[in-house]
Design a protein around this motif. Structure first.
Motif, short mmCIF file in Angstrom:
data_model
loop_
_atom_site.label_atom_id
_atom_site.label_comp_id
_atom_site.label_asym_id
_atom_site.label_seq_id
_atom_site.Cartn_x
_atom_site.Cartn_y
_atom_site.Cartn_z
N VAL A 13 0.85 -1.21 0.00
CA VAL A 13 0.00 0.00 0.00
C VAL A 13 0.88 1.25 0.00
O VAL A 13 0.49 2.30 0.51
CB VAL A 13 -0.97 0.02 1.22
N GLY A 14 2.07 1.13 -0.62
CA GLY A 14 3.08 2.19 -0.54
C GLY A 14 2.83 3.40 -1.41
O GLY A 14 3.52 4.42 -1.27
N ILE A 16 -0.43 5.51 -4.15
CA ILE A 16 -1.83 5.52 -4.58
C ILE A 16 -2.08 4.41 -5.63
O ILE A 16 -3.08 3.70 -5.58
CB ILE A 16 -2.21 6.91 -5.15
N GLU A 17 -1.11 4.24 -6.54
CA GLU A 17 -1.27 3.20 -7.58
C GLU A 17 -1.37 1.82 -6.93
O GLU A 17 -2.16 0.98 -7.34
CB GLU A 17 -0.09 3.21 -8.57
N ARG A 18 -0.52 1.60 -5.94
CA ARG A 18 -0.55 0.28 -5.29
C ARG A 18 -1.84 0.09 -4.49
O ARG A 18 -2.39 -1.01 -4.45
CB ARG A 18 0.67 0.10 -4.39
N ILE A 19 -2.31 1.14 -3.88
CA ILE A 19 -3.58 1.04 -3.13
C ILE A 19 -4.71 0.70 -4.12
O ILE A 19 -5.58 -0.13 -3.84
CB ILE A 19 -3.86 2.34 -2.35
N GLN A 20 -4.65 1.31 -5.31
CA GLN A 20 -5.67 0.99 -6.33
C GLN A 20 -5.57 -0.47 -6.77
O GLN A 20 -6.58 -1.14 -6.99
CB GLN A 20 -5.52 1.92 -7.54
N ALA A 21 -4.33 -0.95 -6.89
CA ALA A 21 -4.15 -2.35 -7.29
C ALA A 21 -4.71 -3.29 -6.22
O ALA A 21 -5.35 -4.31 -6.53
CB ALA A 21 -2.67 -2.64 -7.54
N VAL A 22 -4.48 -2.94 -4.95
CA VAL A 22 -5.02 -3.75 -3.84
C VAL A 22 -6.54 -3.72 -3.88
O VAL A 22 -7.21 -4.76 -3.75
CB VAL A 22 -4.49 -3.22 -2.47
N ALA A 42 0.72 0.68 7.56
CA ALA A 42 0.99 2.03 7.09
C ALA A 42 1.74 1.95 5.76
O ALA A 42 2.32 0.91 5.45
CB ALA A 42 1.84 2.75 8.13
N MET A 43 1.74 3.04 4.99
CA MET A 43 2.51 3.05 3.73
C MET A 43 3.98 2.81 4.08
O MET A 43 4.45 3.24 5.13
CB MET A 43 2.35 4.42 3.05
N SER A 44 4.71 2.12 3.17
CA SER A 44 6.08 1.70 3.53
C SER A 44 6.93 2.90 3.94
O SER A 44 6.88 3.95 3.31
CB SER A 44 6.73 0.95 2.38
N GLY A 73 -0.23 6.14 11.04
CA GLY A 73 0.16 5.60 9.73
C GLY A 73 -0.92 4.71 9.15
O GLY A 73 -1.29 4.81 7.97
N GLU A 74 -1.47 3.85 9.98
CA GLU A 74 -2.49 2.91 9.52
C GLU A 74 -3.84 3.61 9.32
O GLU A 74 -4.67 3.18 8.53
CB GLU A 74 -2.63 1.76 10.54
#
Ligand code: ADP
Ligand code: ASP
Ligand code: MG
Length: 407
Positions: A13-14, A16-22, A42-44, A73-74
């Motif tokens: 979840v590091g 925005i793109e990764r959060i969208q992928a999740v 939390a983001m890395s 962070g979370e």
């Protein structure tokens, strides 16, 4: 309908793109008809960033306030993930640990989960929502925010799965599953399709941070089906199994774990009398400092030496307590050493094979690595060595026990 608890770590979840992928991955499971409860880290880098900020203000950071700080962070990632899920047309709701609530004891920075009240989550699931819970955090009986120790989101996920009687708990991370050792240190490390709980417990307790130890303990205690998978690649990952093959058929060594987070304290020249170990170690445990390896020796003059290891972050506190004890006992000296590392070989097959330890010691000797401390259990041998030899030791042992991938 099956209920799946999924956990996504910091790298997953590091951005925005990764959060969208999740969110897309979660949506696929949801559309396949599963009920989904998600927990996120939390983001890395965020938890480290927050800890560093606190250290600019206090030499010894206030533990209650540190938990208030790092739990933010979370809180960021649960909100962002819910937004990303809603953007895909699904219903979703976020919860902080206190909102669930996840009730813990009051040991700031290493709190233990006592119970989870599941009714809010169950109501949301019945309404067809994806529930997103902040990992790593809870609330004590007085309403203080607490955190579960580094890597604690794994434990949040498993505790949720146990409470909700989930069909599976899936830990998504930045590698394909559990390997014979950290694939970032040994390129030839091999992905394990399965590992037993007892082996995983030793791997985690000896430093393999792919799963937090408490998560493995919880999963074993409550029989939670647990799987470690990649959030980036497809694949079955690693299943943590309750029942494996018979010990006789198991490889002697299944994996190699290591830990650079410990430090060593030695107190020399104390009386060799009954009760002395309790006098030295008791006050340290009373201060809620975990002690790992302990060794006691007696010199020719009948004075005793006790050496033990603690987490590096607790070295200063432990040394302070030890100096008071040293005064009381009239000790000769105290020596603190933070430049150590622990390397462990783990395998259920050790139970039925002799000579495992000798091979380990010979292997380290042939690399010129001196062993400072040794500790064993039925399925593990751990040694403390100088930190600068750590990677050499891990690679040499990995090769010695033939753990490489066969390409
Ligand atoms: P997350 O943020 O997803 O919780 P972590 O960094 O806590 O991820 O854990 C995953 C990391 O654990 C991997 O990137 C890897 O470097 C490390 N690791 C250590 N030992 C092992 C092992 N035996 N198998 C797989 N990964 C391991
Ligand atoms: N964010 C916390 C940490 O970095 C918890 C976790 O990632 O599991 O340790
Ligand atoms: Mg982790």
């Amino acid at each position: 309908m099956t209920l799946i608890v999924q956990k996504f770590g910091g790298t997953s979840v590091g951005s925005i793109e990764r959060i969208q992928a999740v969110a897309s991955k979660i949506a696929r499971f949801h559309r396949d008809g599963h009920q989904i409860v998600v927990t996120v880290s939390a983001m890395s880098g965020e938890t480290n960033r927050l800890i560093a900020l606190s250290q600019e203000l206090q030499d010894r950071v206030s533990s209650r306030e540190l938990d208030v700080l790092v739990s933010t962070g979370e809180q960021v990632t649960i909100a962002l993930l819910c937004m990303a899920i809603e953007a895909l047309g699904l219903k979703s709701r976020s919860y902080t640990g206190g909102q669930v609530p996840i009730i813990t004891d009051s040991a700031f920075g290493k709190a233990r989960i006592e119970r989870i009240e599941p009714s809010n989550i169950k109501k949301d699931l019945d309404l067809g929502r994806v529930v997103v819970v902040a990992g790593f955090q809870g609330v004590d009986s007085e309403g203080n925010i607490t955190t579960l120790g580094r890597g604690g989101s794994d434990t949040t996920a498993v505790a949720l799965a146990a409470t909700l009687k989930a069909d599976e708990c899936q830990i998504y991370t930045d590698v394909d599953g559990v390997y014979t050792t950290d694939p970032r240190i040994v390129m030839e490390a091999r992905l394990l399709p399965e590992i037993t709980f007892e082996e995983m417990l030793e791997m985690a307790s000896q430093g393999s941070k792919v799963l937090q130890i408490r998560a493995v303990e919880f999963a074993g205690k409550y029989g939670v089906p647990l799987r470690v998978k990649s959030s980036f690649n497809e694949g079955e990952g690693t299943l943590i199994t309750l029942e494996g093959q018979k010990d006789m058929e198991k490889p002697m060594v299944s994996g190699i774990a290591f830990n650079r987070d410990e430090a060593k304290l030695t107190i020399r020249g104390i009386p060799d009398q009954p009760g002395v170990a309790a006098k030295v170690l008791g006050p340290i445990s009373d201060a809620n400092i975990d002690i790992d390896v302990i060794v006691q020796n007696v010199a020719k003059d009948n004075s005793a030496t006790i050496t033990f290891t603690v987490n590096r972050s607790e070295l200063e506190s432990a040394a302070e307590i030890l100096s008071v004890i040293a005064n009381d006992l009239g000790a000769e000296e105290i020596i603190a050493d933070s430049k150590i590392a622990k390397v462990s070989i783990v395998g259920a097959g050790m139970k039925s094979h002799a000579g495992v330890a000798t091979r380990m010691f010979e292997c380290l000797a042939s690399e010129g690595i001196n062993i400072q401390l040794i500790t064993t259990s039925e399925i593990k041998i751990a040694v403390v060595i100088e930190e600068r030899y750590l990677e050499l030791a891990v690679r040499a042992l990995h090769a010695k026990y033939g753990l490489e991938a066969s390409y």
